[in-house]
Design a protein around this motif. Sequence first.
Motif, PDB file in Angstrom:
ATOM      1  N   VAL A  59       2.763  10.086   7.232  1.00  0.00           N
ATOM      2  CA  VAL A  59       3.798   9.441   8.042  1.00  0.00           C
ATOM      3  C   VAL A  59       3.676   7.918   7.916  1.00  0.00           C
ATOM      4  O   VAL A  59       4.676   7.199   7.839  1.00  0.00           O
ATOM      5  N   GLN A  60       2.458   7.436   7.895  1.00  0.00           N
ATOM      6  CA  GLN A  60       2.223   5.997   7.774  1.00  0.00           C
ATOM      7  C   GLN A  60       2.814   5.453   6.483  1.00  0.00           C
ATOM      8  O   GLN A  60       3.543   4.457   6.478  1.00  0.00           O
ATOM      9  N   ASP A  61       2.506   6.115   5.368  1.00  0.00           N
ATOM     10  CA  ASP A  61       3.037   5.688   4.068  1.00  0.00           C
ATOM     11  C   ASP A  61       4.557   5.698   4.070  1.00  0.00           C
ATOM     12  O   ASP A  61       5.197   4.771   3.579  1.00  0.00           O
ATOM     13  N   GLU A  62       5.110   6.757   4.633  1.00  0.00           N
ATOM     14  CA  GLU A  62       6.559   6.901   4.661  1.00  0.00           C
ATOM     15  C   GLU A  62       7.189   5.764   5.458  1.00  0.00           C
ATOM     16  O   GLU A  62       8.170   5.155   5.050  1.00  0.00           O
ATOM     17  N   GLY A  63       6.579   5.476   6.619  1.00  0.00           N
ATOM     18  CA  GLY A  63       7.084   4.394   7.453  1.00  0.00           C
ATOM     19  C   GLY A  63       7.048   3.063   6.727  1.00  0.00           C
ATOM     20  O   GLY A  63       8.006   2.286   6.757  1.00  0.00           O
ATOM     21  N   GLN A  64       5.948   2.812   6.032  1.00  0.00           N
ATOM     22  CA  GLN A  64       5.812   1.540   5.316  1.00  0.00           C
ATOM     23  C   GLN A  64       6.823   1.443   4.190  1.00  0.00           C
ATOM     24  O   GLN A  64       7.409   0.383   3.942  1.00  0.00           O
ATOM     25  N   LEU A  65       7.005   2.567   3.512  1.00  0.00           N
ATOM     26  CA  LEU A  65       7.976   2.614   2.424  1.00  0.00           C
ATOM     27  C   LEU A  65       9.359   2.239   2.918  1.00  0.00           C
ATOM     28  O   LEU A  65      10.062   1.416   2.327  1.00  0.00           O
ATOM     29  N   LEU A  66       9.769   2.834   4.039  1.00  0.00           N
ATOM     30  CA  LEU A  66      11.089   2.548   4.612  1.00  0.00           C
ATOM     31  C   LEU A  66      11.200   1.091   5.009  1.00  0.00           C
ATOM     32  O   LEU A  66      12.219   0.435   4.787  1.00  0.00           O
ATOM     33  N   ALA A  67      10.123   0.572   5.614  1.00  0.00           N
ATOM     34  CA  ALA A  67      10.147  -0.813   6.071  1.00  0.00           C
ATOM     35  C   ALA A  67      10.325  -1.756   4.882  1.00  0.00           C
ATOM     36  O   ALA A  67      11.123  -2.696   4.938  1.00  0.00           O
ATOM     37  N   ILE A  68       9.586  -1.503   3.809  1.00  0.00           N
ATOM     38  CA  ILE A  68       9.689  -2.390   2.650  1.00  0.00           C
ATOM     39  C   ILE A  68      11.056  -2.247   1.989  1.00  0.00           C
ATOM     40  O   ILE A  68      11.637  -3.238   1.527  1.00  0.00           O
ATOM     41  N   ILE A  71      13.495  -4.391   3.741  1.00  0.00           N
ATOM     42  CA  ILE A  71      13.342  -5.796   3.375  1.00  0.00           C
ATOM     43  C   ILE A  71      13.876  -6.037   1.970  1.00  0.00           C
ATOM     44  O   ILE A  71      14.529  -7.060   1.708  1.00  0.00           O
ATOM     45  N   GLU A  72      13.603  -5.098   1.078  1.00  0.00           N
ATOM     46  CA  GLU A  72      14.099  -5.242  -0.296  1.00  0.00           C
ATOM     47  C   GLU A  72      15.611  -5.408  -0.302  1.00  0.00           C
ATOM     48  O   GLU A  72      16.159  -6.272  -1.000  1.00  0.00           O
ATOM     49  N   ASN A  73      16.296  -4.572   0.499  1.00  0.00           N
ATOM     50  CA  ASN A  73      17.757  -4.654   0.539  1.00  0.00           C
ATOM     51  C   ASN A  73      18.236  -5.966   1.154  1.00  0.00           C
ATOM     52  O   ASN A  73      19.201  -6.571   0.695  1.00  0.00           O
ATOM     53  N   GLN A  74      17.538  -6.395   2.216  1.00  0.00           N
ATOM     54  CA  GLN A  74      17.951  -7.642   2.873  1.00  0.00           C
ATOM     55  C   GLN A  74      17.808  -8.818   1.919  1.00  0.00           C
ATOM     56  O   GLN A  74      18.697  -9.650   1.797  1.00  0.00           O
TER      57      GLN A  74
END
Lengths: 353, 203
Positions: A59-68, A71-74
């Motif tokens: 879950v941690q990895d998944e959360g970090q992936l989504l967060a990054i 940011i990538e899109n922004q």
Amino acid sequence: MKNYENYTVTEFVEDEKFLKWVKYANLYPELDAFWREWIVQYSYKVTEVEEARRLILAVQDEGQLLAILKIENQVWERLRHSMLDEERKKATQRNGDLAVAATTTLLLIVVGYFTYSSWITPPQAVGDNFLKEINNASVPKAIVLADGSSITLLPKSELQYPTEFDNNQREVILSGEAFFDIARESNRPFIVYTDAVVTKVLGTSFTIRAVSAEENVSVKVKTGKVSVSTISLPKDKGSSEVVLLAPNQQVTYSRIDEKMRRSLVDNPEILHSVHRWNFTFKDTPVNEMFNQLENAYGIDIIYDEESFSNCSINAALDDMHLYDKMRLICKTLEAQYEIVDSHIVVTGKGCND
Amino acid sequence: MHHAEFDNIDDEALWLEIRNSNRQALEVLYRRLFKMLYQYGCKVSRNPTLVEDSLHDMFLDLWKYRENLFATTSVRFYLFSSLKRRMVKNNDTETKLSRFDFQAAQAMYEKEFTQEDLMIEREHEDQRIKRLKKHLQDLPPRQYEALLLRFYNEYSYEDIASMLDVNEQSARNLVQRGLELLRKYSEILFSYILVCLNTRFFF
């Protein structure tokens, strides 16, 4: 002190001290020391602890992936606008300079506009209304046609197309290899001519490879239906051959014997649909499993339903190519599969003893 | 936007395409490397805004001065070191970090930045965790949300309930159910895939 030794996997996961430890061990050295000692002491709990840990980390990895990703899109949006601003500045700067200059600079304005407003090199004009796109680079080249269709021209290939399509049909000529993603127009079929075969569609995506030096010409279908016919010479009495292809099917035309052979593509893809397929089977009757595969890939699987009717299967077949799935299935069932025409045929003794 | 036709083109070929003003190639390179560069930037400095701004400026300059790009044998090496250089420069002029913090970051960079770092994925390499992540993505969306909110964001059940517009008990059930499903999927996998049990633990 909680009696962690009686905790289940889920209880570990929900425990705050455990969660903190798994996620931030290096920030809480005391907590880290506690848990390490605890595990040594209660070593029989190690399986539960490991499973709980893996769940949390996933879950941690998944959360970090989504967060990054966010940011990538922004940052990309910002970047895109900055790049546009930059181009506008350059263009106006150029125009500004030229506006002050003499008549000889008029030519420069034309060239400048062309260079800055089109991202690809302009196609050559061939004859009256035809354009020719040649790809001499080592990377694919994207072409967008007037009807919205997009064609990816691979290296060492050429495409000829009219500046304006006919009212009744859209025709292009290909030499080499390209991937076509054709906009759907029921009134105007899209036709691709190569030196050996003619491919006709209403709106689909497919790849054609027709290299004059090669023995075979192939058409592979990704989505939609495609009709492929050989070009019949006037001197031939017989009509040309026509083959209708569905997704994941391909046809190979041999220049040597002038025959078309239908088969399946090298890597069949799951058909596009809303349904999210799950290929994990637990005690699933084999008929049911084959049905699922047929529906997902749109490919017929032929097998003797009777002799396999008592078979059930346990297998996890997600995330692998269709042919790898078939290989594992056949291994489990002690059967064999082969591709015949555009079907998969499974043979084996089944489960009736 | 995903440009599938560029999937098999390596970084160095993309680099040359960018020099030829191919905008799509720039986007492909950007999306391919962003996560790695961002994670690297976060190691150099704990200031995420600095990392974002530096990434933005770096790619913008890449585009602005694309005609002057020289061919390079390792695009990644160039971009990683360029990013670090830029972050150092940006930080100096803004003096957001204290001197001490920055020296520590500098030291960390000096010690850790190797060619190998570029190649190693900085995620957990445990195959089981990778598979769990795939199953996680296959969960019903509300269970997926609930698990992330609880274990990634660490919100209380009360907060999760109001965010998902359910009562607290439903929120707990969503998390429970999600965990159950995840465990069920991995259980099946574990039994039927021949894998050498990883007996090396985390310590």
